[in-house]
Design a protein around this motif. Sequence first.
Motif, short mmCIF file in Angstrom:
data_model
loop_
_atom_site.label_atom_id
_atom_site.label_comp_id
_atom_site.label_asym_id
_atom_site.label_seq_id
_atom_site.Cartn_x
_atom_site.Cartn_y
_atom_site.Cartn_z
N PHE A 1 0.83 -1.21 0.00
CA PHE A 1 0.00 0.00 0.00
C PHE A 1 0.86 1.26 0.00
CE2 PHE A 1 -2.23 3.34 2.33
CZ PHE A 1 -3.37 3.47 1.54
N VAL A 2 1.93 1.26 0.79
CA VAL A 2 2.78 2.46 0.89
C VAL A 2 3.49 2.77 -0.41
CG1 VAL A 2 3.11 2.27 3.39
CG2 VAL A 2 4.75 1.20 1.86
N VAL A 3 3.62 1.79 -1.30
CA VAL A 3 4.22 2.02 -2.61
C VAL A 3 3.13 2.43 -3.61
CG1 VAL A 3 5.45 0.94 -4.53
CG2 VAL A 3 6.10 0.40 -2.17
N LEU A 4 2.03 1.71 -3.62
CA LEU A 4 0.98 1.96 -4.60
C LEU A 4 0.18 3.23 -4.34
CD1 LEU A 4 -0.44 -1.62 -5.21
CD2 LEU A 4 1.19 -0.33 -6.60
N PHE A 5 -0.03 3.58 -3.08
CA PHE A 5 -0.86 4.75 -2.76
C PHE A 5 -0.30 6.05 -3.32
CE2 PHE A 5 -2.47 8.10 0.08
CZ PHE A 5 -3.83 7.97 -0.19
N PRO A 6 0.98 6.36 -3.11
CA PRO A 6 1.51 7.60 -3.70
C PRO A 6 1.43 7.59 -5.23
CG PRO A 6 3.03 6.77 -2.05
CD PRO A 6 1.99 5.72 -2.25
N TYR A 7 1.68 6.45 -5.83
CA TYR A 7 1.57 6.33 -7.28
C TYR A 7 0.13 6.59 -7.72
CZ TYR A 7 1.81 4.26 -11.93
OH TYR A 7 1.74 4.05 -13.27
N ALA A 8 -0.83 6.02 -7.00
CA ALA A 8 -2.25 6.22 -7.33
C ALA A 8 -2.64 7.69 -7.21
CB ALA A 8 -3.11 5.36 -6.41
N ILE B 1 -2.49 13.81 -11.99
CA ILE B 1 -2.19 14.08 -13.40
C ILE B 1 -3.47 14.06 -14.23
CG2 ILE B 1 -1.07 13.12 -15.47
CD1 ILE B 1 1.23 12.23 -13.57
N LEU B 2 -4.33 13.09 -13.95
CA LEU B 2 -5.60 13.03 -14.68
C LEU B 2 -6.46 14.26 -14.41
CD1 LEU B 2 -6.47 9.25 -14.21
CD2 LEU B 2 -5.84 10.38 -16.35
N TYR C 1 -5.36 17.23 -13.46
CA TYR C 1 -4.68 18.37 -14.07
C TYR C 1 -5.01 18.45 -15.56
CZ TYR C 1 -0.94 21.35 -15.81
OH TYR C 1 -0.23 22.34 -16.44
N ARG C 2 -5.10 17.30 -16.19
CA ARG C 2 -5.42 17.26 -17.62
C ARG C 2 -6.92 17.33 -17.88
NH1 ARG C 2 -1.11 12.86 -20.03
NH2 ARG C 2 0.72 14.12 -19.61
N ARG C 3 -7.69 17.53 -16.81
CA ARG C 3 -9.14 17.68 -16.88
C ARG C 3 -9.81 16.42 -17.45
NH1 ARG C 3 -10.44 22.70 -15.59
NH2 ARG C 3 -12.45 22.73 -16.62
N ARG C 4 -9.27 15.28 -17.09
CA ARG C 4 -9.82 13.98 -17.50
C ARG C 4 -10.65 13.44 -16.34
NH1 ARG C 4 -6.39 10.73 -20.86
NH2 ARG C 4 -8.32 9.55 -21.02
N PHE C 5 -11.79 14.09 -16.11
CA PHE C 5 -12.60 13.80 -14.93
C PHE C 5 -13.20 12.39 -14.96
CE2 PHE C 5 -12.91 18.49 -15.48
CZ PHE C 5 -12.10 18.82 -14.40
N ARG C 6 -13.63 11.97 -16.13
CA ARG C 6 -14.20 10.62 -16.24
C ARG C 6 -13.11 9.58 -15.96
NH1 ARG C 6 -16.18 7.54 -21.44
NH2 ARG C 6 -17.29 5.84 -20.44
N ALA C 7 -11.93 9.77 -16.54
CA ALA C 7 -10.82 8.85 -16.31
C ALA C 7 -10.41 8.83 -14.84
CB ALA C 7 -9.63 9.21 -17.19
N THR C 8 -10.47 10.00 -14.19
CA THR C 8 -10.13 10.08 -12.76
C THR C 8 -11.14 9.29 -11.94
OG1 THR C 8 -9.22 12.29 -13.12
CG2 THR C 8 -9.65 11.64 -10.84
N LEU C 9 -12.41 9.41 -12.28
CA LEU C 9 -13.46 8.66 -11.57
C LEU C 9 -13.26 7.16 -11.76
CD1 LEU C 9 -16.08 8.66 -9.94
CD2 LEU C 9 -17.31 8.77 -12.13
N ILE C 10 -12.99 6.74 -12.98
CA ILE C 10 -12.77 5.32 -13.26
C ILE C 10 -11.53 4.82 -12.52
CG2 ILE C 10 -12.13 3.67 -15.08
CD1 ILE C 10 -13.95 5.38 -16.95
#
Length: 130
Positions: free
Chosen positions: A54-61, A67-68, A70-79
């Motif tokens: 978890f401590v490795v994956l959480f910061p990556y997530a 990034i999503l 910031y790029r205004r990819r709201f649907r992708a962020t929700l998914i």
Amino acid sequence: MIIGGSVAFVAIALDLIYRGRIYRWDEPVAVYLHHHATPWGTFFFSALSGLGEFVVLFPYAILIGAILLYRRRFRATLIWGMALVGCVVINEGLKHVFKVARPTEFTFYAFGPHPGYSFPSGHTMGVAIT
């Protein structure tokens, strides 16, 4: 890879459901790996497994989510968020369905083993979903 992993998961699940344990490969594989283990290999594969922590994956997530956004990819962020939360819920649910105890024989751990059940692997599922 998805088909192969899915077939392997179903095969293991069916062994657990119909035989009560992983008959075909669990013990033979554990014995083989135990007899061929080296300190370096134990450390390497323990560290590799640690990539699913978890401590490795959480910061990556969080980074990918940011990034999503910031790029205004709201649907992708929700998914993305639903996939990560779903991963945790499904993994914990399946662990309580199968209730496979962590192995105590023929194992080496460079780092301490986690409490709880061992199947399905939360590390593997987390890395695959991420």
